[in-house]
Design a protein around this motif. Structure first.
Motif, mmCIF file in Angstrom:
data_model
loop_
_atom_site.group_PDB
_atom_site.id
_atom_site.type_symbol
_atom_site.label_atom_id
_atom_site.label_comp_id
_atom_site.label_asym_id
_atom_site.label_seq_id
_atom_site.Cartn_x
_atom_site.Cartn_y
_atom_site.Cartn_z
ATOM 1 N N GLN A 211 0.827 -1.190 0.000
ATOM 2 C CA GLN A 211 0.000 0.000 0.000
ATOM 3 C C GLN A 211 0.873 1.257 0.000
ATOM 4 O OE1 GLN A 211 -3.701 -0.666 2.679
ATOM 5 N NE2 GLN A 211 -2.052 -1.720 3.743
ATOM 6 N N PRO A 213 1.431 5.169 1.457
ATOM 7 C CA PRO A 213 1.048 5.960 2.632
ATOM 8 C C PRO A 213 0.004 7.006 2.277
ATOM 9 C CG PRO A 213 3.259 6.541 1.866
ATOM 10 C CD PRO A 213 2.857 5.326 1.120
ATOM 11 N N GLN A 215 -3.178 6.537 1.892
ATOM 12 C CA GLN A 215 -4.285 6.038 1.078
ATOM 13 C C GLN A 215 -5.019 4.935 1.836
ATOM 14 O OE1 GLN A 215 -2.967 4.996 -2.897
ATOM 15 N NE2 GLN A 215 -2.063 6.999 -3.266
ATOM 16 N N PRO A 216 -5.774 5.296 2.888
ATOM 17 C CA PRO A 216 -6.450 4.291 3.713
ATOM 18 C C PRO A 216 -7.691 3.738 3.028
ATOM 19 C CG PRO A 216 -7.042 6.482 4.450
ATOM 20 C CD PRO A 216 -6.023 6.662 3.341
ATOM 21 N N MET A 232 -1.721 1.555 8.216
ATOM 22 C CA MET A 232 -0.839 1.470 7.050
ATOM 23 C C MET A 232 0.573 1.038 7.444
ATOM 24 S SD MET A 232 -2.908 2.522 4.623
ATOM 25 C CE MET A 232 -1.862 2.945 3.257
ATOM 26 N N ASN A 233 1.103 1.649 8.504
ATOM 27 C CA ASN A 233 2.484 1.411 8.929
ATOM 28 C C ASN A 233 2.521 1.597 10.439
ATOM 29 O OD1 ASN A 233 5.251 1.287 9.348
ATOM 30 N ND2 ASN A 233 5.778 2.860 7.863
ATOM 31 N N PRO A 240 8.373 0.370 5.023
ATOM 32 C CA PRO A 240 7.076 -0.085 5.533
ATOM 33 C C PRO A 240 6.975 -1.609 5.550
ATOM 34 C CG PRO A 240 6.782 1.678 3.934
ATOM 35 C CD PRO A 240 8.222 1.273 3.859
ATOM 36 N N ARG A 278 -6.654 5.872 -5.006
ATOM 37 C CA ARG A 278 -5.968 4.903 -4.153
ATOM 38 C C ARG A 278 -5.397 3.809 -5.041
ATOM 39 N NH1 ARG A 278 -6.689 -0.041 -1.191
ATOM 40 N NH2 ARG A 278 -5.839 0.095 0.917
ATOM 41 N N SER A 280 -3.052 0.087 -4.928
ATOM 42 C CA SER A 280 -2.434 -0.973 -4.126
ATOM 43 C C SER A 280 -1.999 -2.098 -5.058
ATOM 44 C CB SER A 280 -3.380 -1.494 -3.040
ATOM 45 O OG SER A 280 -4.507 -2.127 -3.610
#
Length: 334
Positions: A211, A213, A215-216, A232-233, A240, A278, A280
């Motif tokens: 993922q 950072p 971008q939840p 995320m982290n 990460p 976003r 991923s």
């Protein structure tokens, strides 16, 4: 499934560098949450590889629709479950979703003799060796994780799982998936219950999720039947960690001891209406097509209870059988 929310779940971050020490906490996290972070020691997957793959991902999804359509998943040339999926192609929770997932994706299957077995757009064709190396690196990390699970489950054969994921022995449903969840305009026709990815469990053995950072959106269904956001982290590591989740096959093999947890991707409720773009990348590691889904030879698994895989049936389900069943439901194939 309730839409009640919980605070972010405290998913452990496991260091695999000492594999003898990692096995038990890895097993515990997978048994409790179905999700776990592993520190990226860059032994298999380099951060530069991840960064470069995200650049390729963004380059492809910014291409004109006509370019993406040349490699459509609906094309005979692409083959089953490979190629580009346009917005509205996939519905991961067909029983509950009002409309299809708000995302695009590109599925990359296994390479054979160093070559992709599907058409590539020009942006990928120019970098196919880079993509192949990234896929191979992901698979190597998955096998390290699977060996740790074998140790944690006290299986005599440490390579019990790895042998069933040996790509030199035959084909599997393994997919490297590039994902794009576009921002929606503030006046777009979408309802509060619309999802970027509907609630689902993963079809394979283990999934690696990369993922970016800021971008939840990923949430998991807790044992309380509520949704909890995934951080995320969690330790703010410079490199990460990689999020790992258990898929259906490991759950079958372990009589449900390892949890294939339901998860989804939402449009963030905070910030801009319609969310922001976003991206991923997911590596769905599948067992060989002919691998039978019978409980593993582990006293811990035997103690856990009766098998989910129908271990007593005359004809055990194979990994390919399970994948075909799940894809048929996802794409509405009768």
């Amino acid at each position: 499934m309730a839409d009640d929310k919980e605070p972010p779940i405290d998913i452990p971050v496991i260091d695999l560098s000492d594999e003898s020490q990692a096995a038990k906490p890895l097993l515990e996290a997978a048994s409790r949450y179905g999700f776990v972070f592993v520190k990226n020691d860059q032994h298999e997957v380099l951060q530069k590889q991840i960064d470069d793959m995200f650049k390729l991902t963004e380059a492809f999804f910014s291409s004109p629709t006509t370019v993406k359509e040349e490699c459509s998943i609906n094309s005979n040339k692409s083959g089953k479950n490979k190629g580009w999926l346009s917005m509205g192609t996939e519905t991961l929770d067909p029983g509950r979703q009002r409309r299809a997932d708000l995302k695009e994706a590109f599925n990359i299957g296994e390479f054979l003799d160093g070559k992709p077995q599907q058409p590539f757009p020009d942006v990928f064709a120019a970098r196919q060796e880079e993509i192949r190396r990234f896929s191979a690196s992901c698979h190597a990390l998955c096998n390290r994780i699977l060996r740790s699970f074998a140790r944690g489950l006290e299986i005599t054969e440490e390579d019990w799982f790895a042998q069933r994921h040996d790509q030199s022995k035959g084909p599997s449903g393994t997919i490297l998936r590039l994902l794009y969840y576009p921002a929606l305009s503030s006046d777009a026709d979408h309802a509060a219950e619309d999802l970027r990815a509907g609630a689902h469990s993963d079809y394979g053995s283990v999934t690696l999720l990369f993922q970016l950072p800021g971008q939840p959106g990923l949430e998991i269904l807790t044992p309380h039947n509520t949704w909890s956001p995934v951080p995320m982290n969690p330790q703010n590591d410079v490199v990460p960690p990689i999020l790992v989740n258990i898929g259906d096959l490991l759950s079958y093999w372990t009589n449900g001891l390892l949890k294939s947890t339901v998860h989804r991707v939402i449009l963030p409720k905070e910030g801009r209406v319609g969310g922001d773009d976003r991206y991923s990348i997911a590596y769905f590691c599948h067992a060989l097509d002919d691998a039978e889904l019978l409980p593993v030879p582990s006293a811990l698994v035997e103690k856990h209870g009766a098998g989910e895989a129908g271990a007593l049936t005359e004809t055990p389900m194979t990994a390919k059988d399970h994948l075909n069943n799940r894809l048929a439901a996802t794409y509405g194939i009768k």
